[in-house]
Design a protein around this motif. Structure first.
Motif, PDB file in Angstrom:
ATOM      1  N   UNK A 161       0.854  -1.191   0.000  1.00  0.00           N
ATOM      2  CA  UNK A 161       0.000   0.000   0.000  1.00  0.00           C
ATOM      3  C   UNK A 161       0.891   1.242   0.000  1.00  0.00           C
ATOM      4  N   UNK A 162       0.553   2.238  -0.834  1.00  0.00           N
ATOM      5  CA  UNK A 162       1.192   3.542  -0.765  1.00  0.00           C
ATOM      6  C   UNK A 162       0.118   4.580  -0.459  1.00  0.00           C
ATOM      7  N   UNK A 163       0.384   5.400   0.558  1.00  0.00           N
ATOM      8  CA  UNK A 163      -0.527   6.480   0.928  1.00  0.00           C
ATOM      9  C   UNK A 163       0.119   7.808   0.571  1.00  0.00           C
ATOM     10  N   UNK A 164      -0.579   8.615  -0.210  1.00  0.00           N
ATOM     11  CA  UNK A 164      -0.140   9.976  -0.517  1.00  0.00           C
ATOM     12  C   UNK A 164      -0.962  10.922   0.344  1.00  0.00           C
ATOM     13  N   UNK A 165      -0.351  11.478   1.374  1.00  0.00           N
ATOM     14  CA  UNK A 165      -1.069  12.325   2.322  1.00  0.00           C
ATOM     15  C   UNK A 165      -0.872  13.793   1.942  1.00  0.00           C
ATOM     16  N   UNK A 166      -1.829  14.330   1.172  1.00  0.00           N
ATOM     17  CA  UNK A 166      -1.767  15.726   0.690  1.00  0.00           C
ATOM     18  C   UNK A 166      -0.417  15.981   0.005  1.00  0.00           C
ATOM     19  N   UNK A 167       0.016  15.024  -0.810  1.00  0.00           N
ATOM     20  CA  UNK A 167       1.369  15.062  -1.368  1.00  0.00           C
ATOM     21  C   UNK A 167       1.593  16.193  -2.360  1.00  0.00           C
ATOM     22  N   UNK A 168       0.523  16.821  -2.863  1.00  0.00           N
ATOM     23  CA  UNK A 168       0.703  17.922  -3.819  1.00  0.00           C
ATOM     24  C   UNK A 168       0.357  19.279  -3.217  1.00  0.00           C
ATOM     25  N   UNK A 172       3.402  24.036  -6.796  1.00  0.00           N
ATOM     26  CA  UNK A 172       2.762  24.914  -7.772  1.00  0.00           C
ATOM     27  C   UNK A 172       2.062  24.033  -8.816  1.00  0.00           C
ATOM     28  N   UNK A 173       1.252  24.633  -9.706  1.00  0.00           N
ATOM     29  CA  UNK A 173       0.502  23.813 -10.678  1.00  0.00           C
ATOM     30  C   UNK A 173       1.373  22.867 -11.496  1.00  0.00           C
ATOM     31  N   UNK A 174       2.570  23.328 -11.917  1.00  0.00           N
ATOM     32  CA  UNK A 174       3.459  22.460 -12.707  1.00  0.00           C
ATOM     33  C   UNK A 174       3.921  21.268 -11.878  1.00  0.00           C
ATOM     34  N   UNK A 175       4.346  21.519 -10.633  1.00  0.00           N
ATOM     35  CA  UNK A 175       4.786  20.431  -9.765  1.00  0.00           C
ATOM     36  C   UNK A 175       3.651  19.479  -9.437  1.00  0.00           C
ATOM     37  N   UNK A 176       2.455  20.037  -9.262  1.00  0.00           N
ATOM     38  CA  UNK A 176       1.293  19.197  -8.962  1.00  0.00           C
ATOM     39  C   UNK A 176       0.999  18.258 -10.124  1.00  0.00           C
ATOM     40  N   UNK A 177       1.079  18.780 -11.337  1.00  0.00           N
ATOM     41  CA  UNK A 177       0.827  17.947 -12.505  1.00  0.00           C
ATOM     42  C   UNK A 177       1.895  16.875 -12.659  1.00  0.00           C
ATOM     43  N   UNK A 178       3.145  17.198 -12.342  1.00  0.00           N
ATOM     44  CA  UNK A 178       4.226  16.204 -12.383  1.00  0.00           C
ATOM     45  C   UNK A 178       3.899  15.021 -11.480  1.00  0.00           C
ATOM     46  N   UNK A 179       3.437  15.323 -10.271  1.00  0.00           N
ATOM     47  CA  UNK A 179       3.151  14.258  -9.308  1.00  0.00           C
ATOM     48  C   UNK A 179       1.950  13.433  -9.740  1.00  0.00           C
TER      49      UNK A 179
END
Length: 279
Positions: A161-168, A172-179
């Motif tokens: 299991x991998x949990x992403x806890x508010x990871x983005x 910024x929008x570019x970094x968020x899209x990368x993730x």
């Protein structure tokens, strides 16, 4: 055969005896073949759920089962071998002086043989498109690159299991899209459960299922497309739907019915074009 990977059984939690309940009699199950988003406004209890799954906190009432193991003080290290977490601020997870050292840290703690370790470092960094940054210092990377390295560090230990806890949340929008792109690629290429904790409904469109939290309780369990039809109800608990769904809902109020509620702008354009051809 699909099996239950995570189960909450009537779980309640509060941070102190004189504090209000953060979670109130919460029950749900997540199957091993599912990608699940847990969403809610700030203070709804969603991040507390992530910490309870990983044994960073323990419930005051009820039971949490992870891959057949009840989460408690005696089992947390076994549970953490199965559950990896990526937090909101990647700087809090870095311990190595280079990207390679940082990904190696969790493997060294688990006593992984060197040959296997090198292979895991290479494959996990390749999975998040960070192999060219092997010898870079983590603190010199961009926010999106840091989160990709944090994901690689979790992938390397091969959790169930991998949990992403508010990871983005801090990107910024570019970094968020990368993730988001990285997460979708990881989900397609690795057999694992992905649990996304977020308040941003743009991040849930690739989830198989959504659990909506409100004031410490499960408000709704549904699929993303069905959730986006409930715009007014979501607004009443401090959430809002993405632009594509908002426009589709407004068109419906004007008696312009699209074939289905779009999840993103591409689906919106396709639905509008289909409607135009029919009319």
């Amino acid at each position: 055969m699909n099996q239950t990977q995570i189960e909450f059984r009537n779980v309640s939690f509060r941070y102190a005896d004189d504090q209000p309940w953060v979670l109130k009699d919460v029950s749900f199950t997540i199957r091993s073949d599912q990608s699940v988003a847990i969403i809610g406004h700030n203070g709804s209890g969603k991040s507390t759920i992530a910490k309870l799954i990983n044994g960073l906190l323990f419930p005051d009432e009820g039971e949490i089962i992870v891959h057949g193991t009840s989460v408690n003080e005696n089992t947390i290290w076994d549970v953490r071998k199965k559950v990896g977490m990526v937090f909101q601020n990647p700087d809090n997870q870095f311990v190595g002086t280079t990207v390679r050292d940082d990904v190696a840290f969790g493997l060294e703690n688990r006593g992984i043989e060197r040959i296997d370790m090198i292979q895991r470092i290479d494959s996990s960094l390749a999975a998040v498109r960070m192999k060219d940054y092997l010898l870079h210092e983590p603190h010199r990377l961009s926010g999106g690159q840091k989160q990709r390295v944090a994901i690689a560090g979790v992938l390397a230990i091969r959790p169930d299991v991998i949990i992403l806890d508010e990871a983005t949340a801090m990107l910024d929008p570019k970094g968020r899209q990368e993730i988001l792109t990285t997460v979708n690629e990881v989900k397609q290429n690795h057999p694992l459960n992905l649990i996304t904790i977020t308040h941003d409904l743009n991040e849930i469109i690739s989830a198989d299922r959504v659990i909506v939290m409100n004031d410490g309780e499960v408000w709704l369990e549904t699929k993303p497309r069905d959730l986006f039809t409930k715009e007014e109800a979501l607004q009443s608990i401090g959430l809002d739907v993405p632009f594509s769904a908002k426009l589709a809902n407004e068109l419906k109020r004007l008696n312009i019915e699209l074939e289905r509620t779009p999840l993103d702008q591409k689906e919106l354009l396709d639905a509008l074009w289909t409607y135009h051809l029919k009319t």
